[in-house]
Design a protein around this motif. Structure first.
Motif, PDB file in Angstrom:
ATOM      1  N   ASN A 159       5.698  13.018   5.148  1.00 36.92           N
ATOM      2  CA  ASN A 159       5.817  14.004   6.226  1.00 36.92           C
ATOM      3  C   ASN A 159       7.229  14.582   6.226  1.00 36.92           C
ATOM      4  N   ASN A 203      -0.615  10.094   2.110  1.00 33.33           N
ATOM      5  CA  ASN A 203      -0.869  10.409   3.514  1.00 33.33           C
ATOM      6  C   ASN A 203       0.292  10.040   4.434  1.00 33.33           C
ATOM      7  N   GLU A 204       1.232   9.296   3.927  1.00 31.37           N
ATOM      8  CA  GLU A 204       2.401   8.913   4.723  1.00 31.37           C
ATOM      9  C   GLU A 204       3.558   9.901   4.590  1.00 31.37           C
ATOM     10  N   LEU A 231       9.101   4.744   0.636  1.00 33.88           N
ATOM     11  CA  LEU A 231       8.790   4.750   2.071  1.00 33.88           C
ATOM     12  C   LEU A 231       8.939   3.369   2.688  1.00 33.88           C
TER      13      LEU A 231
END
Length: 145
Positions: free
Chosen positions: A25, A22-23, A142
């Motif tokens: 992008n 979900n992180e 990340l």
């Protein structure tokens, strides 16, 4: 009972992986842990493609093209939204597999070029492990990025 166990395993995999997935992008898809590793977007794409390609062994072939397995990172992960669509399609395929596998069907043998002959349950477990493995790589990248 058997179906519920596999539903639970899949739901936990989706939850555990979601913290990294979900992180992802457009702004961070090109990040790499170092110059010798694949980008976040590439790993994300690889998970989605691989999950769908494993459907072939479960009798659920996909039209997804292999752009990542055994391939160098040349920007295949740039389309984060397209990859998310593939990822969702892969999880839906696994959900369908669970619903369509009869009691005792998880012991069925499947021939694969990677692992030889394995049970359906063992191959399913490998798919979940593979998802988690790359989610960990993405999360680490990340955090470092």
């Amino acid at each position: 009972m058997e179906q519920q166990i596999f539903r639970d395993l899949l739901e936990q995999n989706k939850l555990s992986c979601s913290f990294a997935f979900n992180e992802v992008n457009q702004a961070n898809a090109a990040l790499k842990l170092n110059a010798n590793t694949s980008s976040v977007g590439f790993m994300y794409r690889h998970v989605a493609e691989t999950m769908l390609m494993f459907g072939y062994f479960f009798g659920m072939p996909s039209d997804v093209a292999n752009t990542t397995m055994g391939q160098p990172d040349t920007g295949q992960g740039a389309d984060v939204e397209g990859t998310k669509t593939l990822l969702d399609k892969g999880f839906a395929m696994l959900e369908q597999l669970i619903e369509n596998t009869p009691a005792g069907g998880w012991n069925e043998s499947i021939d694969t070029p990677f692992f030889g002959t394995v049970s359906k349950a063992k191959l399913f477990a490998h798919v979940l492990y593979h998802n988690s493995y790359h989610a960990g790589q993405i999360g680490l990248t990340l955090k470092r990025g």
